[in-house]
Design an enzyme around this catalytic site. Structure first.
Site, PDB file in Angstrom:
ATOM      1  N   GLY A   1     -26.807 122.061  42.645  1.00 38.04           N
ATOM      2  CA  GLY A   1     -25.912 121.155  43.346  1.00 38.04           C
ATOM      3  C   GLY A   1     -25.554 121.678  44.727  1.00 38.04           C
ATOM      4  O   GLY A   1     -25.021 122.786  44.855  1.00 38.04           O
TER       5      GLY A   1
ATOM      6  N   PHE B   1     -19.967 120.466  48.099  1.00 40.10           N
ATOM      7  CA  PHE B   1     -19.058 121.412  48.741  1.00 40.10           C
ATOM      8  C   PHE B   1     -18.994 122.734  47.980  1.00 40.10           C
ATOM      9  O   PHE B   1     -19.014 123.810  48.576  1.00 40.10           O
ATOM     10  CB  PHE B   1     -17.661 120.797  48.838  1.00 40.10           C
ATOM     11  CG  PHE B   1     -17.580 119.625  49.773  1.00 40.10           C
ATOM     12  CD1 PHE B   1     -17.604 119.807  51.144  1.00 40.10           C
ATOM     13  CD2 PHE B   1     -17.487 118.332  49.279  1.00 40.10           C
ATOM     14  CE1 PHE B   1     -17.533 118.736  52.006  1.00 40.10           C
ATOM     15  CE2 PHE B   1     -17.417 117.246  50.133  1.00 40.10           C
ATOM     16  CZ  PHE B   1     -17.438 117.448  51.507  1.00 40.10           C
ATOM     17  N   GLY B   2     -18.905 122.673  46.656  1.00 39.89           N
ATOM     18  CA  GLY B   2     -18.804 123.885  45.869  1.00 39.89           C
ATOM     19  C   GLY B   2     -20.072 124.713  45.914  1.00 39.89           C
ATOM     20  O   GLY B   2     -20.025 125.936  46.092  1.00 39.89           O
TER      21      GLY B   2
ATOM     22  N   GLU C   1      -9.078 103.466  51.292  1.00 37.25           N
ATOM     23  CA  GLU C   1      -9.801 103.564  52.561  1.00 37.25           C
ATOM     24  C   GLU C   1     -10.843 102.460  52.680  1.00 37.25           C
ATOM     25  O   GLU C   1     -11.038 101.877  53.762  1.00 37.25           O
ATOM     26  CB  GLU C   1     -10.443 104.949  52.668  1.00 37.25           C
ATOM     27  CG  GLU C   1      -9.404 106.046  52.833  1.00 37.25           C
ATOM     28  CD  GLU C   1      -9.973 107.445  52.743  1.00 37.25           C
ATOM     29  OE1 GLU C   1      -9.314 108.380  53.221  1.00 37.25           O
ATOM     30  OE2 GLU C   1     -11.080 107.604  52.175  1.00 37.25           O
TER      31      GLU C   1
END
Length: 721
Positions: free
Chosen positions: A313, A316-317, A473
């Site tokens: 993956g 972000f992590g 949003e």
């Protein structure tokens, strides 16, 4: 792997030394690359303002400029009026090009020649000498990343424009082969000036004109000589440059030699960022480091005995973990089903036709092109064998690991009503964003072509399910798209008549925010014409309607899902316990239960590391988790105790409503309105990956804000109902 890689350093020194040296070497080299574009931009701006200031004075009084060219600094081989015109043109045009980084080399050459002429025929100054040195550098090396030249170079290299490829190749040759030699000559010139300044030799009057000896006045003689010797051999050049920066600054501030300008500081800043040139002791040491410690040339040169860490993956992590782990003596394989890293918080802006996909996505490989110990694989993981330590992906391919980091995120959850998926797409990938954008824009197009009032009304009804940040949003962006961006572009329908309905099952939208901010967000949405339905639950979704509760039916063909997510199948791969959302239950160090070498982070993990509550599925949380796992691996390699258990540090939450309002919950600060919107924009631009993406997003936002127009309204692909 190449098992013949030299291992002298690794055989001689213990793991603690090897890990520490590599970590700090990578940290230093990475930091230099990060800060150099900013240093370069500052230097270019400072040099440009010197010339621009002089040019504006002359431009304001042309007669005086000609008079000066006639009497004060006449050029023997040029008529006064011509000399004044040429000089003025260079002083006005050159600085603009230098700041923009456009035709930087020609601009630097012209400005350098002008300065050399001034040094010869006018009053010789130390400032001129340092300007000449910096302009020679830019004439050879060119600008750094924040420049139009660098932006266009890759295109010109493959361009059909006459001589463009040749010029691009020549520029690369100058930067790679000639610039190091120029750095050598300039540092020898500096060293000679330093030796002359302490009286070790007496230069002739002619030579003294070209040596900035006065710049080192006030610094102890022994220190000047030490620095000169270190510059000559090119040893610890960055440290010498930094020390001279401090010393010269101290001399000026203390008043010992107040006439020293800050231009020597600018030249030294270039050395601090780019190193000593060739040849040099630093260069030789760097080559040794590359060969024995960094191994950043080729993946095949990475020693086989380095631990192999697989990261699944590239969200972000995953990226946070790799960015810290790459400093260590480890082999890293990063696997992702896409070849890009996506900045998901702005994905809704693709869906609402504000940004292009390339503005918020960056190829994963480009992020690690300078890191030889990082291998990137595009593949969809299908199984993990924790016992034999293998990850299976693609068409039966597999890779073994010593440690595994799972950061596979989450996908849409329709709460058991999976048939809703084809009628209510969610937002998780670039493809989702493009498909949703097409669905929204196609609704307007079909309404324009229809003669059926009922169909038009149905097409102009938009329903967003879910009142979290994404739903809020998205609702605000669609309302503004209809009311502002496509105004006066349709003839038989009024886009502003579109109905946008936000459905939230909880008692208020943005439940993760304080109640007062939720109320302000709802008010802002209502000002945009959005219907906010709280305490409402969608019970049915079909191709032409949404049913809310048991009796309210909204005719619509565009339903967007922002209500729930479910974790990736990591728990199934590992055969471990999960929570209700399918997230892997992890321990206090983010390890999957029953495994010492498998970590699970981000949306895939259920971690109670936030005041006893589950860590939220936010980008900062994933990044903190990725960094924490890297620290654990680092501690193992260093033979240290594990770090303290993972605790998520919540920095705040933000959500935007259209182009003028937002809400921000940052600790004790509860912000809303335009100020929160500006804060939201700055933070999101800062978190984007890559200078190109930041620049593109800012340009698109500025255009959309001031022109009240979105230029990304393209319907691509085929929409299937």
């Amino acid at each position: 792997m190449n098992t013949t890689t030299p291992r002298l350093f690794e055989e001689r020194y213990p793991p603690f030394v090897r890990v520490t040296v590599r970590r700090w070497a990578k940290l230093y080299s990475g930091g230099a690359e990060v800060f150099w574009p900013f240093t370069d931009l500052f230097v270019r701006f400072a040099v440009a303002q010197f010339f621009m200031r002089s040019g504006l004075v002359k431009f304001a009084n042309w007669d005086t400029a000609v008079l000066l060219a006639t009497q004060e600094y006449p050029v023997p081989w040029m008529a006064p009026a011509t000399a004044a015109a040429v000089g003025l043109s260079i002083e006005l045009i050159g600085p603009i090009l230098l700041v923009l980084g456009l035709f930087t080399r020609p601009a630097a050459i012209a400005m350098g020649v002008l300065t050399i002429v001034a040094q010869i025929y006018y009053i010789p100054t130390t400032t001129n000498l340092f300007l000449i040195a910096m302009l020679i550098w830019y004439a050879i090396y060119g600008p750094a990343a924040f420049s139009l030249d660098r932006l266009f170079t890759s295109g010109l290299r493959n361009s059909a424009l006459p001589l463009a490829p040749q010029m691009a190749i020549f520029g690369d040759f100058l930067r790679e082969k000639i610039a190091p030699v120029a750095m050598l000559l300039i540092r020898l010139w500096l060293a000679l000036s330093m030796i002359a300044s302490v009286g070790y030799f007496e230069p002739s009057i002619a030579l003294a004109t070209w040596l900035p000896m006065g710049s080192f006045a006030g610094i102890p003689d022994w220190l000047v000589i030490t620095f000169a010797i270190m510059l000559i051999i090119g040893w610890m050049t960055s440290l010498v440059a930094f020390a001279l920066l401090v010393a010269i600054g101290a001399v000026v501030i203390s008043g010992i030699h107040p006439d020293i300008t800050f231009y020597p500081v600018l030249l030294l800043a270039i050395y601090d960022g780019r190193g000593p040139g060739f040849p040099s002791v630093d260069g030789a040491f760097g080559s040794w480091m590359e060969k024995h410690i960094l191994f950043d040339r080729e993946y095949k040169d990475i020693p086989d005995h380095w631990p192999h860490i697989v990261v699944v993956g590239a969200g972000f992590g995953g990226l946070a973990a790799v960015n810290r782990l790459k400093r260590l003596p480890v082999r890293i394989t990063l696997i992702d089903k896409n070849n890009y890293h996506l900045f998901q918080p702005l994905l809704y802006q693709i869906a609402s036709a504000t940004l292009n996909p390339a503005d918020i996505a960056v190829p994963i490989r480009s992020l690690f092109k300078e890191d030889g110990n990082v291998r990137v694989i595009k593949g969809d993981v299908s199984a993990i064998d924790g016992e034999s330590k293998r990850v299976t992906f693609g068409a039966g391919q597999s890779v073994s690991f010593d440690r595994l980091v799972i950061a596979t995120g989450a996908s849409h959850s329709y709460f058991g009503n999976d048939t809703w998926g084809k009628f209510a797409p969610g937002l998780k990938t670039v493809e989702d964003g493009v498909a949703v954008r097409g669905a929204i824009l196609d609704a307007f197009e079909q309404a324009e072509a229809s003669d059926d009032p009922d169909q038009i009304r149905r097409l102009l009804n938009f329903v967003i399910v879910g009142g979290g940040a994404t739903g809020v949003e998205l609702a605000g962006a669609i309302a503004e798209l209809a009311q502002v961006s496509v105004e006066r572009e349709f003839r038989t329908v009024d886009p502003a008549s579109a109905r946008v309905v936000l459905v939230q099952s909880a008692e208020r939208i943005l439940p993760q925010f304080p109640e007062e901010l939720s109320a302000k967000a709802a008010q802002s949405l209502e000002c945009l014409g959005v219907e906010v339905r709280t305490n409402s639950r969608v019970t049915s979704i079909d191709h032409d309607h949404v049913l809310i509760g048991n009796d309210e039916r909204i005719e619509t063909e565009t339903v967007l899902w922002a209500a729930g997510v479910v974790a990736s199948p990591a728990a199934k791969w590992l055969d471990v316990e999960t929570d209700r959302a399918g997230r892997v239950i992890v321990d206090e160090q983010l390890r999957a239960q029953g495994y010492e070498d498998i970590f699970v982070i981000g949306d895939t993990a259920a971690s109670s590391a936030w005041d006893g509550k589950l860590v939220p599925g936010l980008a900062p949380a994933a990044k903190q988790a990725g960094t924490h796992v890297a620290k654990i691996v680092e501690a193992e390699l260093l033979g240290k105790d594990e770090p303290e258990p993972f605790i998520y540090k919540h920095r705040g939450s933000l959500a935007t409503i259209g182009r003028k309002a937002a809400v921000a919950d940052i600790g004790r600060w509860k912000l809303s309105g335009s100020f929160a919107w500006w804060l939201w924009g700055v933070i999101h631009v800062g978190f984007l990956t890559g200078a190109r993406n930041r620049a593109a997003v800012v340009i698109n936002w500025v255009w959309s804000f001031f022109a009240s127009h979105s230029g990304v309204r393209l319907i691509t692909g085929n929409r299937t109902d």
